[in-house]
Scaffold this motif. Structure first.
Motif, short mmCIF file in Angstrom:
data_model
loop_
_atom_site.label_atom_id
_atom_site.label_comp_id
_atom_site.label_asym_id
_atom_site.label_seq_id
_atom_site.Cartn_x
_atom_site.Cartn_y
_atom_site.Cartn_z
N GLY A 2 0.82 -1.20 0.00
CA GLY A 2 0.00 0.00 0.00
C GLY A 2 0.86 1.25 0.00
N ASP A 3 0.22 2.36 -0.23
CA ASP A 3 0.95 3.63 -0.32
C ASP A 3 0.92 4.37 1.02
OD1 ASP A 3 1.59 3.25 -2.98
OD2 ASP A 3 -0.31 4.06 -3.66
N PHE A 112 -5.26 0.92 7.02
CA PHE A 112 -4.41 0.65 5.86
C PHE A 112 -4.81 -0.64 5.16
CE2 PHE A 112 -0.61 2.95 8.04
CZ PHE A 112 -1.15 4.16 7.69
N ASP A 113 -5.39 -1.53 5.90
CA ASP A 113 -5.63 -2.90 5.44
C ASP A 113 -7.11 -3.09 5.15
OD1 ASP A 113 -5.91 -5.61 5.13
OD2 ASP A 113 -4.75 -6.14 6.89
N ALA A 114 -7.43 -3.63 3.98
CA ALA A 114 -8.82 -3.89 3.63
C ALA A 114 -9.46 -4.88 4.61
CB ALA A 114 -8.91 -4.43 2.21
N GLU A 115 -8.62 -5.65 5.30
CA GLU A 115 -9.14 -6.62 6.27
C GLU A 115 -9.54 -5.98 7.59
OE1 GLU A 115 -9.60 -9.78 5.62
OE2 GLU A 115 -8.78 -9.66 3.61
N HIS A 116 -9.20 -4.69 7.77
CA HIS A 116 -9.44 -4.05 9.06
C HIS A 116 -10.85 -3.48 9.12
CE1 HIS A 116 -8.20 -0.74 12.17
NE2 HIS A 116 -9.16 -1.52 12.61
N ASN A 117 -11.59 -3.93 10.07
CA ASN A 117 -12.85 -3.28 10.46
C ASN A 117 -13.10 -3.64 11.91
OD1 ASN A 117 -14.60 -5.78 10.55
ND2 ASN A 117 -13.98 -5.83 8.39
N SER A 118 -14.00 -2.90 12.54
CA SER A 118 -14.18 -3.06 13.99
C SER A 118 -14.58 -4.48 14.37
CB SER A 118 -15.23 -2.06 14.49
OG SER A 118 -16.45 -2.22 13.80
N SER A 119 -15.29 -5.19 13.49
CA SER A 119 -15.72 -6.54 13.82
C SER A 119 -14.57 -7.53 13.83
CB SER A 119 -16.78 -7.01 12.82
OG SER A 119 -16.24 -7.11 11.52
N ARG A 181 -4.33 14.21 6.46
CA ARG A 181 -3.67 14.49 5.18
C ARG A 181 -2.25 14.94 5.51
NH1 ARG A 181 -4.42 19.74 1.43
NH2 ARG A 181 -3.28 19.02 -0.42
N ILE A 182 -1.27 14.22 5.00
CA ILE A 182 0.12 14.44 5.38
C ILE A 182 0.93 14.80 4.13
CG2 ILE A 182 2.16 13.43 6.48
CD1 ILE A 182 0.22 11.41 7.82
N ARG A 194 8.48 16.59 -2.88
CA ARG A 194 7.18 16.65 -2.21
C ARG A 194 6.45 15.32 -2.38
NH1 ARG A 194 1.78 17.26 -3.08
NH2 ARG A 194 0.61 18.78 -1.82
N ASP A 195 5.78 14.89 -1.32
CA ASP A 195 4.93 13.71 -1.40
C ASP A 195 3.71 13.93 -0.50
OD1 ASP A 195 4.04 11.27 -2.23
OD2 ASP A 195 5.51 10.07 -1.13
N GLU A 196 2.71 13.11 -0.68
CA GLU A 196 1.47 13.27 0.10
C GLU A 196 0.87 11.90 0.38
OE1 GLU A 196 -2.95 15.36 -0.35
OE2 GLU A 196 -1.24 16.16 -1.47
N GLU A 197 0.37 11.72 1.59
CA GLU A 197 -0.33 10.51 1.97
C GLU A 197 -1.61 10.88 2.72
OE1 GLU A 197 1.87 7.39 3.82
OE2 GLU A 197 3.75 7.86 2.79
N ILE A 198 -2.63 10.07 2.56
CA ILE A 198 -3.88 10.20 3.32
C ILE A 198 -4.00 8.99 4.24
CG2 ILE A 198 -6.39 10.41 3.25
CD1 ILE A 198 -5.01 12.79 2.02
N HIS A 199 -4.03 9.24 5.54
CA HIS A 199 -4.17 8.17 6.53
C HIS A 199 -5.54 8.29 7.19
CE1 HIS A 199 0.48 7.80 7.23
NE2 HIS A 199 0.12 7.61 5.97
N ARG A 200 -6.23 7.17 7.26
CA ARG A 200 -7.52 7.13 7.95
C ARG A 200 -7.42 6.17 9.13
NH1 ARG A 200 -10.96 4.56 5.02
NH2 ARG A 200 -12.88 5.53 5.79
#
Length: 243
Positions: A2-3, A112-119, A181-182, A194-200
């Motif tokens: 992932g980025d 970051f991971d599609a496998e991650h959710n609260s459940s 937003r970083i 310059r670089d940019e990443e979005i972290h949720r």
């Protein structure tokens, strides 16, 4: 995979934000000693650039570090060549029998991971419980709502000799999501790249997480600090012990 935490941000995080791992490490080692965990394997989930792993190895522990960032794993391997590091998701990684598991720096919050959710938290908590020896510890910190007022956007920056990072944050309390937003600038010769990443991050309530851990069988304590090292606003440290 992932980025996220690509080379420039990994470098900046290591050199500019490593004080968190350094200061937390001192207090967590005290906690290990208090629980008679004086040797053996520690699994470090979201190990980053290996700062905490380095403290562990110097204290005589074996270390398995797991992180989704290739750049972070490279930094960790260079810092602690005697430890084992694997690039994979902490939510799907197989866990060996161990004396302790740690996840410092909000690792369980990151989406970051599609496998991650609260459940899926219950699943990873159960796998950690099963991997731990009796008396083993699971220590981690997480983010709760409250860093940014609803509807507001916070902005800040930090800089070093050859880098600068700009961070914009906002919270969505309906979805319990924090978005960062970083934007990074890293010097290369006379110019800056310059670089940019979005972290949720998925925000959690520490009391609810503690209840999940208790139902699995952990003995749980919640704190605003690792020992004497206080965490920033809207963060909690959780110590879960397998009886």
């Amino acid at each position: 995979m992932g980025d996220w935490y690509k080379a420039d941000l990994a470098y900046i995080h290591d050199i500019g934000y490593g004080d968190f791992a350094d200061q937390a490490a001192v207090e967590i080692l005290v906690c290990f000693q208090a629980h008679q965990i004086e040797l053996g394997l520690v699994v470090d989930l979201g190990c980053g650039s290996g700062i905490w792993a380095d403290h562990l190895v110097q204290a005589g522990y074996q270390v398995l570090g797991i992180d989704i960032s290739e750049a972070m794993i490279e930094l960790a391997r260079n810092r602690v060549p005697t430890a084992e590091f694997r690039m994979e998701s902490l939510f799907t990684a197989s866990l060996p029998t161990c004396q302790a598991v740690t996840a410092l720096g909000e690792g369980l919050n990151y989406l970051f991971d599609a496998e991650h959710n609260s459940s899926r938290l219950g699943s990873i908590f159960q796998r950690i419980f099963d991997a731990l020896e009796s008396g083993g510890l699971f220590l981690f910190d997480l983010v709760e709502p409250g860093q940014v007022e609803q509807g507001q956007v916070s902005q800040g920056f930090r800089e070093g000799d050859d880098w600068m990072v700009l961070v914009e944050k906002q919270e969505d309390l309906e979805k319990m999501i924090l978005t960062r937003r970083i934007i990074t600038f890293r010097q290369e010769g006379r110019l800056y790249r310059r670089d940019e990443e979005i972290h949720r991050q998925q925000l959690y309530n520490a009391e609810e997480i503690a209840e999940q851990l208790s139902q699995i069988g952990f003995q749980v304590q919640i704190s605003n600090a690792y020992g004497e090292y206080e965490l920033a606003i809207a963060r909690k440290a959780i110590t879960a012990r397998k009886p």
